[in-house]
Design a protein around this motif. Structure first.
Motif, PDB file in Angstrom:
ATOM      1  N   PHE A  92      39.805  33.296  16.940  1.00 37.88           N
ATOM      2  CA  PHE A  92      40.388  34.508  16.143  1.00 37.88           C
ATOM      3  C   PHE A  92      39.672  35.776  16.512  1.00 37.88           C
ATOM      4  CE2 PHE A  92      41.434  31.122  13.399  1.00 37.88           C
ATOM      5  CZ  PHE A  92      43.124  31.215  13.310  1.00 37.88           C
ATOM      6  N   LEU A  93      38.350  35.745  16.834  1.00 39.58           N
ATOM      7  CA  LEU A  93      37.419  36.792  17.018  1.00 39.58           C
ATOM      8  C   LEU A  93      37.868  37.203  18.631  1.00 39.58           C
ATOM      9  CD1 LEU A  93      33.773  35.899  16.060  1.00 39.58           C
ATOM     10  CD2 LEU A  93      35.312  37.716  15.224  1.00 39.58           C
ATOM     11  N   GLY A  99      35.474  43.309  23.328  1.00 40.22           N
ATOM     12  CA  GLY A  99      34.918  42.625  24.184  1.00 40.22           C
ATOM     13  C   GLY A  99      34.021  41.372  23.658  1.00 40.22           C
ATOM     14  N   ARG A 100      33.895  40.725  24.612  1.00 35.51           N
ATOM     15  CA  ARG A 100      32.822  39.471  24.127  1.00 35.51           C
ATOM     16  C   ARG A 100      31.506  39.913  23.780  1.00 35.51           C
ATOM     17  NH1 ARG A 100      34.405  33.308  26.259  1.00 35.51           N
ATOM     18  NH2 ARG A 100      36.440  33.583  26.024  1.00 35.51           N
ATOM     19  N   GLY A 101      31.028  40.997  24.881  1.00 36.12           N
ATOM     20  CA  GLY A 101      29.634  41.448  24.763  1.00 36.12           C
ATOM     21  C   GLY A 101      29.573  42.219  23.423  1.00 36.12           C
ATOM     22  N   GLU A 102      30.371  43.022  22.804  1.00 36.61           N
ATOM     23  CA  GLU A 102      30.576  43.923  21.606  1.00 36.61           C
ATOM     24  C   GLU A 102      30.505  42.722  20.399  1.00 36.61           C
ATOM     25  OE1 GLU A 102      32.874  47.894  21.474  1.00 36.61           O
ATOM     26  OE2 GLU A 102      34.268  46.362  21.972  1.00 36.61           O
ATOM     27  N   ILE A 103      31.301  41.887  20.396  1.00 41.85           N
ATOM     28  CA  ILE A 103      31.115  40.524  19.407  1.00 41.85           C
ATOM     29  C   ILE A 103      29.856  40.159  19.394  1.00 41.85           C
ATOM     30  CG2 ILE A 103      31.922  38.550  18.676  1.00 41.85           C
ATOM     31  CD1 ILE A 103      34.685  39.307  19.934  1.00 41.85           C
ATOM     32  N   ARG A 245      30.277  34.783  27.312  1.00 42.20           N
ATOM     33  CA  ARG A 245      31.360  35.358  27.921  1.00 42.20           C
ATOM     34  C   ARG A 245      32.067  34.438  28.803  1.00 42.20           C
ATOM     35  NH1 ARG A 245      31.604  38.017  32.985  1.00 42.20           N
ATOM     36  NH2 ARG A 245      29.176  37.487  33.354  1.00 42.20           N
ATOM     37  N   ARG A 246      31.385  33.459  29.331  1.00 48.55           N
ATOM     38  CA  ARG A 246      31.838  32.712  30.262  1.00 48.55           C
ATOM     39  C   ARG A 246      32.668  31.349  29.980  1.00 48.55           C
ATOM     40  NH1 ARG A 246      27.857  32.635  35.653  1.00 48.55           N
ATOM     41  NH2 ARG A 246      28.078  34.620  35.864  1.00 48.55           N
ATOM     42  N   ARG A 247      32.215  30.908  28.366  1.00 51.21           N
ATOM     43  CA  ARG A 247      32.905  29.581  27.776  1.00 51.21           C
ATOM     44  C   ARG A 247      33.982  29.747  27.541  1.00 51.21           C
ATOM     45  NH1 ARG A 247      28.867  28.563  23.551  1.00 51.21           N
ATOM     46  NH2 ARG A 247      27.854  26.904  25.242  1.00 51.21           N
ATOM     47  N   ASP A 248      34.858  28.542  27.705  1.00 49.83           N
ATOM     48  CA  ASP A 248      36.129  28.642  27.152  1.00 49.83           C
ATOM     49  C   ASP A 248      36.428  28.018  26.026  1.00 49.83           C
ATOM     50  OD1 ASP A 248      39.079  28.389  27.507  1.00 49.83           O
ATOM     51  OD2 ASP A 248      39.190  26.790  28.885  1.00 49.83           O
ATOM     52  N   VAL A 249      37.052  28.820  25.105  1.00 49.94           N
ATOM     53  CA  VAL A 249      37.169  28.426  23.679  1.00 49.94           C
ATOM     54  C   VAL A 249      38.731  27.740  23.433  1.00 49.94           C
ATOM     55  CG1 VAL A 249      35.604  29.953  22.866  1.00 49.94           C
ATOM     56  CG2 VAL A 249      37.646  30.635  23.047  1.00 49.94           C
TER      57      VAL A 249
END
Length: 250
Positions: A92-93, A99-103, A245-249
């Motif tokens: 959900f995030l 962006g993943r960096g911001e999170i 950043r690269r991990r597939d969720v």
């Protein structure tokens, strides 16, 4: 900037809504009061403490209650990334327009805020209990020592919180993250008298030694330790960000 501030607020709210949020702060207050009472009642060196400022200067750093503040900060923040995976909420995030960096940065900022809160709580608890035991007051030089030792204690705690944060992002396990942070803090007391060891994280984490025992190893200084710590923390954060950043969720 406003959106990022909102992210930080959301992360902080997530922390505060956990039932376990106040357990580490309450434990820290209890430990601070008990240690003060024990020292006042049974320590043979109590006569040397002439004010609460002198007491705080000796206790708020990593060689005193700062050690407990670091451990409890790790326990309180280690799962800030890992629990998103464990609960399945990370999806959900990531579907939001962030962006993943911001999170990840917002989560780390919340962890830093929690660490600072723990140092302030330790200082307040020691001030109140120490004031009743040794008298409120102190000289200007003593209060400067308190500020310096508080800063050293914060840096010490932040190093191991950052280590646990990175491990949590890499392994998605709160238990492993806590274990890494606690193990790291325990290694801080181990000294290997070899030249290479001054480049290792652990002997550099406790900056308070420079005001008491002096450099842990030849060639070390407070500036040297700050540079080493900055490099390690940058590596921890870069590693955590790269994997997150690269991990597939999916």
């Amino acid at each position: 900037m406003r959106n990022f501030t909102r992210l930080i607020q959301n992360e902080w709210l997530k922390l505060t809504k956990k039932r376990s949020f106040w357990v580490p702060p309450v434990l820290l207050i209890v430990i601070s009061v008990l240690v003060t009472v024990m020292l006042y009642k049974f320590s043979s060196n109590v006569a040397e403490i002439d004010s609460v400022a002198a007491y705080l200067a000796g206790m708020v750093g990593a060689s005193g209650l700062g050690q407990f503040a670091a451990i409890l900060s790790v326990v309180g923040t280690a799962g800030i990334v890992a629990q998103e995976y464990a609960q399945g909420t990370v999806k959900f995030l990531l579907i939001r327009s962030r962006g993943r960096g911001e999170i990840l940065l917002s989560k780390y900022t919340a962890a830093v805020m929690y660490t600072l809160m723990m140092i302030l709580i330790a200082g307040a608890a020691l001030y109140v209990s120490g004031g009743f035991a040794f008298g409120f007051g102190g000289t200007g030089a003593q209060w400067l020592d308190v500020l310096r030792e508080s800063a050293y204690g914060f840096v010490y705690s932040l190093v191991y919180v950052t280590l646990a944060f990175m491990v949590g992002a890499l392994t998605r396990s709160t238990g492993v993250a806590i274990g890494a942070g606690l193990t790291g803090s325990m290694f801080g007391g181990i000294m290997i008298f070899k030249d290479f060891y001054k480049y290792v994280l652990f002997p550099n984490a406790d900056l308070s030694v420079y005001g008491t025992a002096g450099p842990p190893l030849p060639g070390m200084s407070i500036g040297f330790s700050l540079i080493v710590l900055a490099v390690y923390m940058a590596i921890f954060l870069a590693a955590g960000y790269t994997v997150f950043r690269r991990r597939d969720v999916a």
